[in-house]
Scaffold this motif. Structure first.
Motif, mmCIF file in Angstrom:
data_model
loop_
_atom_site.group_PDB
_atom_site.id
_atom_site.type_symbol
_atom_site.label_atom_id
_atom_site.label_comp_id
_atom_site.label_asym_id
_atom_site.label_seq_id
_atom_site.Cartn_x
_atom_site.Cartn_y
_atom_site.Cartn_z
ATOM 1 N N GLY A 64 -11.316 -38.913 -20.131
ATOM 2 C CA GLY A 64 -11.007 -37.345 -20.957
ATOM 3 C C GLY A 64 -10.103 -37.997 -22.368
ATOM 4 N N TRP A 114 -23.456 -33.114 -19.661
ATOM 5 C CA TRP A 114 -21.775 -33.790 -18.892
ATOM 6 C C TRP A 114 -22.882 -35.005 -17.803
ATOM 7 C CZ3 TRP A 114 -20.351 -35.212 -14.860
ATOM 8 C CH2 TRP A 114 -19.153 -36.350 -14.381
ATOM 9 N N HIS A 145 -18.717 -38.046 -21.561
ATOM 10 C CA HIS A 145 -18.089 -36.814 -21.927
ATOM 11 C C HIS A 145 -19.093 -35.865 -22.545
ATOM 12 C CE1 HIS A 145 -15.349 -35.016 -24.806
ATOM 13 N NE2 HIS A 145 -15.736 -35.081 -25.647
#
Length: 112
Positions: free
Chosen positions: A8, A28, A57
Motif C-alpha cells: 500500500g 482487491w 491493490h
C-alpha cells in the motif's frame, strides 16, 4: 489502500478516494489472487520473496492492480530473458524447443 501483506502507499492522490457503488473488495480479491499466483511462481523459481513481491491493490475506480517494485521487475525481466534463450512455452502449456534452438528465427518451430 493498505493491505494485509504490508503493501500500500505510494499511489496517487485519487487512491484515497472511495466512490459509492464501486466493488473494491472483488477487485482487491482478484488482485490478491493474481499476486499470490505470481509470488508462488517466483518462489518456485527460487527468487527471494523480499526482492520480488507482487502486492495486490485497487484503484479509485475499482480496478484490480498488482504492484511490483522496479527492482523486482528487473529480476523477472532477467529471468524471462534467460528463459527466452532456452525453451518456449507452447500455447497448450507444454514446453518445447524454441526457434533459437532450431535456428529458424521465426519463433514458430516448437516441439510437439
Amino acid at each position: 489502500m493498505a493491505n494485509a501483506r504490508g503493501g500500500g502507499g505510494g499511489g496517487g492522490p485519487d487512491d484515497m478516494l472511495w466512490a459509492r457503488g464501486v466493488d473494491y473488495v472483488s477487485a482487491w480479491r482478484a488482485a490478491d489472487e493474481a499476486a499470490s499466483d505470481f509470488n508462488a511462481a517466483a518462489k518456485a523459481l527460487g527468487i527471494d520473496g523480499e526482492l520480488v513481491k507482487a502486492i495486490p491493490h485497487t484503484t479509485a475506480f475499482g480496478e484490480a492492480v498488482v504492484w511490483i517494485r522496479p527492482e523486482g521487475v528487473r529480476v523477472i525481466a532477467r529471468v524471462m530473458a534467460v528463459g527466452a534463450q532456452c525453451d518456449t512455452l507452447n500455447i497448450d502449456g507444454s514446453w518445447g524447443l524454441g526457434s533459437a534452438a532450431e535456428g529458424d528465427g521465426d519463433g514458430a518451430g516448437m516441439a510437439d
